[in-house]
Design a protein around this motif. Structure first.
Motif, PDB file in Angstrom:
ATOM      1  N   ALA A  17       0.826  -1.205   0.000  1.00 46.26           N
ATOM      2  CA  ALA A  17       0.000   0.000   0.000  1.00 46.26           C
ATOM      3  C   ALA A  17       0.864   1.261   0.000  1.00 46.26           C
ATOM      4  CB  ALA A  17      -0.922  -0.001   1.218  1.00 46.26           C
ATOM      5  N   ARG A  18       0.443   2.211  -0.798  1.00 46.86           N
ATOM      6  CA  ARG A  18       1.057   3.541  -0.806  1.00 46.86           C
ATOM      7  C   ARG A  18       0.072   4.596  -0.331  1.00 46.86           C
ATOM      8  NH1 ARG A  18       5.850   4.160  -3.236  1.00 46.86           N
ATOM      9  NH2 ARG A  18       5.455   6.398  -3.440  1.00 46.86           N
ATOM     10  N   ARG A  19      -1.211   4.350  -0.584  1.00 48.11           N
ATOM     11  CA  ARG A  19      -2.240   5.303  -0.157  1.00 48.11           C
ATOM     12  C   ARG A  19      -3.223   4.559   0.747  1.00 48.11           C
ATOM     13  NH1 ARG A  19      -2.367   9.917  -1.771  1.00 48.11           N
ATOM     14  NH2 ARG A  19      -4.589  10.210  -1.478  1.00 48.11           N
ATOM     15  N   ILE A  38       3.950   2.119   5.201  1.00 43.66           N
ATOM     16  CA  ILE A  38       3.956   2.531   3.802  1.00 43.66           C
ATOM     17  C   ILE A  38       5.285   3.197   3.480  1.00 43.66           C
ATOM     18  CG2 ILE A  38       1.460   2.748   3.698  1.00 43.66           C
ATOM     19  CD1 ILE A  38       1.779   5.780   3.949  1.00 43.66           C
ATOM     20  N   PRO A  39       5.679   3.197   2.209  1.00 45.86           N
ATOM     21  CA  PRO A  39       7.000   3.721   1.849  1.00 45.86           C
ATOM     22  C   PRO A  39       7.046   5.242   1.870  1.00 45.86           C
ATOM     23  CG  PRO A  39       5.815   3.036  -0.107  1.00 45.86           C
ATOM     24  CD  PRO A  39       4.965   2.628   1.057  1.00 45.86           C
ATOM     25  N   ALA A  40       8.250   5.772   1.795  1.00 43.84           N
ATOM     26  CA  ALA A  40       8.426   7.215   1.640  1.00 43.84           C
ATOM     27  C   ALA A  40       7.663   7.669   0.400  1.00 43.84           C
ATOM     28  CB  ALA A  40       9.912   7.547   1.517  1.00 43.84           C
ATOM     29  N   GLY A  41       6.971   8.776   0.526  1.00 49.13           N
ATOM     30  CA  GLY A  41       6.144   9.254  -0.574  1.00 49.13           C
ATOM     31  C   GLY A  41       4.723   8.766  -0.511  1.00 49.13           C
ATOM     32  N   ALA A  91       6.173  10.967  16.562  1.00 53.29           N
ATOM     33  CA  ALA A  91       6.561   9.634  16.109  1.00 53.29           C
ATOM     34  C   ALA A  91       7.336   9.661  14.790  1.00 53.29           C
ATOM     35  CB  ALA A  91       5.326   8.753  15.967  1.00 53.29           C
ATOM     36  N   GLY A  92       7.457  10.832  14.185  1.00 51.95           N
ATOM     37  CA  GLY A  92       8.250  10.960  12.971  1.00 51.95           C
ATOM     38  C   GLY A  92       7.536  10.610  11.685  1.00 51.95           C
ATOM     39  N   VAL A  93       6.200  10.546  11.724  1.00 54.34           N
ATOM     40  CA  VAL A  93       5.458  10.190  10.501  1.00 54.34           C
ATOM     41  C   VAL A  93       4.471  11.286  10.089  1.00 54.34           C
ATOM     42  CG1 VAL A  93       5.689   7.703  10.825  1.00 54.34           C
ATOM     43  CG2 VAL A  93       3.737   8.897  11.854  1.00 54.34           C
ATOM     44  N   GLY A  94       4.605  12.458  10.699  1.00 54.57           N
ATOM     45  CA  GLY A  94       3.652  13.527  10.404  1.00 54.57           C
ATOM     46  C   GLY A  94       3.593  13.911   8.944  1.00 54.57           C
ATOM     47  N   ASP A  95       4.730  13.789   8.242  1.00 52.59           N
ATOM     48  CA  ASP A  95       4.761  14.164   6.829  1.00 52.59           C
ATOM     49  C   ASP A  95       4.019  13.182   5.944  1.00 52.59           C
ATOM     50  OD1 ASP A  95       6.732  12.229   7.431  1.00 52.59           O
ATOM     51  OD2 ASP A  95       7.855  12.732   5.622  1.00 52.59           O
ATOM     52  N   LYS A  96       3.690  12.004   6.468  1.00 51.42           N
ATOM     53  CA  LYS A  96       2.974  10.998   5.689  1.00 51.42           C
ATOM     54  C   LYS A  96       1.461  11.037   5.913  1.00 51.42           C
ATOM     55  CE  LYS A  96       6.412   7.245   5.449  1.00 51.42           C
ATOM     56  NZ  LYS A  96       6.633   5.830   5.831  1.00 51.42           N
ATOM     57  N   VAL A  97       0.995  11.845   6.867  1.00 56.84           N
ATOM     58  CA  VAL A  97      -0.407  11.751   7.297  1.00 56.84           C
ATOM     59  C   VAL A  97      -1.132  13.078   7.145  1.00 56.84           C
ATOM     60  CG1 VAL A  97      -1.979  11.177   9.195  1.00 56.84           C
ATOM     61  CG2 VAL A  97       0.206   9.949   8.960  1.00 56.84           C
ATOM     62  N   GLU A  98      -2.293  13.007   6.521  1.00 60.01           N
ATOM     63  CA  GLU A  98      -3.205  14.143   6.435  1.00 60.01           C
ATOM     64  C   GLU A  98      -4.446  13.819   7.253  1.00 60.01           C
ATOM     65  OE1 GLU A  98      -5.873  16.727   3.227  1.00 60.01           O
ATOM     66  OE2 GLU A  98      -4.543  15.125   2.523  1.00 60.01           O
ATOM     67  N   ILE A  99      -4.771  14.684   8.210  1.00 60.35           N
ATOM     68  CA  ILE A  99      -5.983  14.511   9.019  1.00 60.35           C
ATOM     69  C   ILE A  99      -7.079  15.360   8.411  1.00 60.35           C
ATOM     70  CG2 ILE A  99      -7.035  14.779  11.289  1.00 60.35           C
ATOM     71  CD1 ILE A  99      -4.245  14.543  12.523  1.00 60.35           C
ATOM     72  N   ARG A 100      -8.188  14.728   8.069  1.00 61.26           N
ATOM     73  CA  ARG A 100      -9.367  15.439   7.584  1.00 61.26           C
ATOM     74  C   ARG A 100     -10.376  15.509   8.727  1.00 61.26           C
ATOM     75  NH1 ARG A 100     -10.043  15.663   1.841  1.00 61.26           N
ATOM     76  NH2 ARG A 100      -7.939  15.525   0.928  1.00 61.26           N
ATOM     77  N   PHE A 125      -7.521   4.367  -3.075  1.00 57.49           N
ATOM     78  CA  PHE A 125      -6.744   3.982  -1.906  1.00 57.49           C
ATOM     79  C   PHE A 125      -6.446   2.486  -1.993  1.00 57.49           C
ATOM     80  CE2 PHE A 125      -8.871   7.853  -0.569  1.00 57.49           C
ATOM     81  CZ  PHE A 125      -7.855   8.536   0.077  1.00 57.49           C
ATOM     82  N   ASP A 126      -5.272   2.117  -1.493  1.00 56.11           N
ATOM     83  CA  ASP A 126      -4.838   0.723  -1.551  1.00 56.11           C
ATOM     84  C   ASP A 126      -5.261  -0.078  -0.323  1.00 56.11           C
ATOM     85  OD1 ASP A 126      -3.259   1.336  -3.933  1.00 56.11           O
ATOM     86  OD2 ASP A 126      -1.884   2.341  -2.554  1.00 56.11           O
ATOM     87  N   LEU A 127      -5.495   0.618   0.781  1.00 54.06           N
ATOM     88  CA  LEU A 127      -5.864  -0.012   2.050  1.00 54.06           C
ATOM     89  C   LEU A 127      -6.813   0.920   2.779  1.00 54.06           C
ATOM     90  CD1 LEU A 127      -5.492  -2.088   4.407  1.00 54.06           C
ATOM     91  CD2 LEU A 127      -3.434  -0.812   5.047  1.00 54.06           C
ATOM     92  N   VAL A 128      -7.886   0.362   3.318  1.00 56.47           N
ATOM     93  CA  VAL A 128      -8.868   1.139   4.081  1.00 56.47           C
ATOM     94  C   VAL A 128      -9.061   0.462   5.427  1.00 56.47           C
ATOM     95  CG1 VAL A 128     -11.213   2.071   4.162  1.00 56.47           C
ATOM     96  CG2 VAL A 128     -10.054   1.824   1.947  1.00 56.47           C
ATOM     97  N   PHE A 129      -8.905   1.242   6.495  1.00 55.70           N
ATOM     98  CA  PHE A 129      -9.118   0.736   7.848  1.00 55.70           C
ATOM     99  C   PHE A 129     -10.294   1.483   8.465  1.00 55.70           C
ATOM    100  CE2 PHE A 129      -7.800   0.838  12.500  1.00 55.70           C
ATOM    101  CZ  PHE A 129      -8.346  -0.405  12.777  1.00 55.70           C
ATOM    102  N   ILE A 130     -11.337   0.741   8.838  1.00 59.47           N
ATOM    103  CA  ILE A 130     -12.571   1.327   9.375  1.00 59.47           C
ATOM    104  C   ILE A 130     -12.637   1.045  10.868  1.00 59.47           C
ATOM    105  CG2 ILE A 130     -15.091   1.275   9.282  1.00 59.47           C
ATOM    106  CD1 ILE A 130     -14.806   0.372   6.331  1.00 59.47           C
ATOM    107  N   ASP A 131     -12.608   2.110  11.666  1.00 62.29           N
ATOM    108  CA  ASP A 131     -12.648   1.972  13.125  1.00 62.29           C
ATOM    109  C   ASP A 131     -13.313   3.210  13.711  1.00 62.29           C
ATOM    110  OD1 ASP A 131     -12.289   1.053  15.671  1.00 62.29           O
ATOM    111  OD2 ASP A 131     -10.144   1.482  15.775  1.00 62.29           O
ATOM    112  N   ALA A 132     -14.581   3.389  13.377  1.00 64.37           N
ATOM    113  CA  ALA A 132     -15.320   4.569  13.828  1.00 64.37           C
ATOM    114  C   ALA A 132     -16.677   4.105  14.375  1.00 64.37           C
ATOM    115  CB  ALA A 132     -15.464   5.560  12.673  1.00 64.37           C
ATOM    116  N   ASP A 133     -17.674   4.979  14.336  1.00 65.07           N
ATOM    117  CA  ASP A 133     -18.994   4.608  14.872  1.00 65.07           C
ATOM    118  C   ASP A 133     -19.557   3.431  14.085  1.00 65.07           C
ATOM    119  OD1 ASP A 133     -19.232   6.772  12.793  1.00 65.07           O
ATOM    120  OD2 ASP A 133     -21.343   6.202  12.961  1.00 65.07           O
TER     121      ASP A 133
END
Length: 222
Positions: free
Chosen positions: A61-63, A82-85, A108-117, A134-142
């Motif tokens: 997965a990249r996205r 996921i890889p750099a980029g 944790a050093g991964v802030g550049d890889k993550v966008e919070i909506r 998206f290559d991978l979707v993780f569902i953990d909400a209501d």
């Protein structure tokens, strides 16, 4: 073979966590900050965080799309897989949670890889069509909205996208046809959708870990 007891499964979970996961300052501090802020202690167990990480790596997965950020414990695991980029887009409804998550991700050093909506996932998901697939979707909400989230997982994915849904057993209540609990009903409806919707090929497994008796569903978008 004897049935497991809570004492047994917690002892085994501690053993597996120590042996295969270990301790990580970034992850440990993320949980500590989340707890100090009064957020619910509903992050995934360490062994399950490692599972998310490994599946991200195995699938190439990249996205990644995550629905439900909380304090970003699982987000950190995913981002490290996921890889750099690559990028994780994670959706969080509560501003306080998002603030804590951002600090945890950066430390944790991964802030550049993550966008919070920020916003309700049902409102945010339609805005992500330009970011798909998206290559991978993780569902953990209501849990009441699991069918909505699964529908969008298929729309925003592609053939071969991995979809994971957390908390699918709920202490065994998922198999109670008479339940009136809306969260359990939401889980049941999501599993029924995975079983009948031709866009998915899925299974689910029961889990016993630090968080108790629950389970996770894993699906491919076909």
């Amino acid at each position: 073979m004897a049935d497991p007891t809570p004492e047994t499964w917690r002892r085994v979970d501690a053993y597996l966590t120590q042996l295969l996961v270990g301790h990580d300052p970034g992850l440990d501090q993320a949980v500590a900050d989340q707890n100090d802020a009064g957020l619910p202690a509903i992050e995934v167990a360490p062994v399950n965080g490692k599972l998310l990480h490994l599946i991200a790596r195995m699938s190439g997965a990249r996205r990644v799309l995550e629905i439900g950020t909380l304090g970003a414990y699982s987000t950190i695991w995913l981002a490290r897989g996921i890889p750099a980029g690559g990028q994780v887009v994670t959706i969080e409804a509560e501003p306080l949670n998002a603030e804590i998550a951002r600090a945890n991700l950066d430390r944790a050093g991964v802030g550049d890889k993550v966008e919070i909506r920020l916003g309700r996932a049902a409102d945010v998901l339609p805005t992500l069509e330009g970011d798909a697939p998206f290559d991978l979707v993780f569902i953990d909400a209501d849990k009441e909205s699991n069918t909505i989230y699964l529908d969008w997982a298929a729309r925003l994915g592609r053939p071969g996208t991995v979809v994971m849904v957390d908390n699918t057993v709920r202490g065994g209540e998922v198999a109670n046809p008479a339940t009136e609990n809306p969260q359990i009903i939401g889980v049941q409806r999501g599993l029924e959708m995975l079983g009948r919707d031709p866009r998915f090929d899925a299974t689910a497994i029961q889990t016993l870990d630090a968080k108790g008796y629950d389970g996770i569903a894993i699906a491919l978008v076909v």
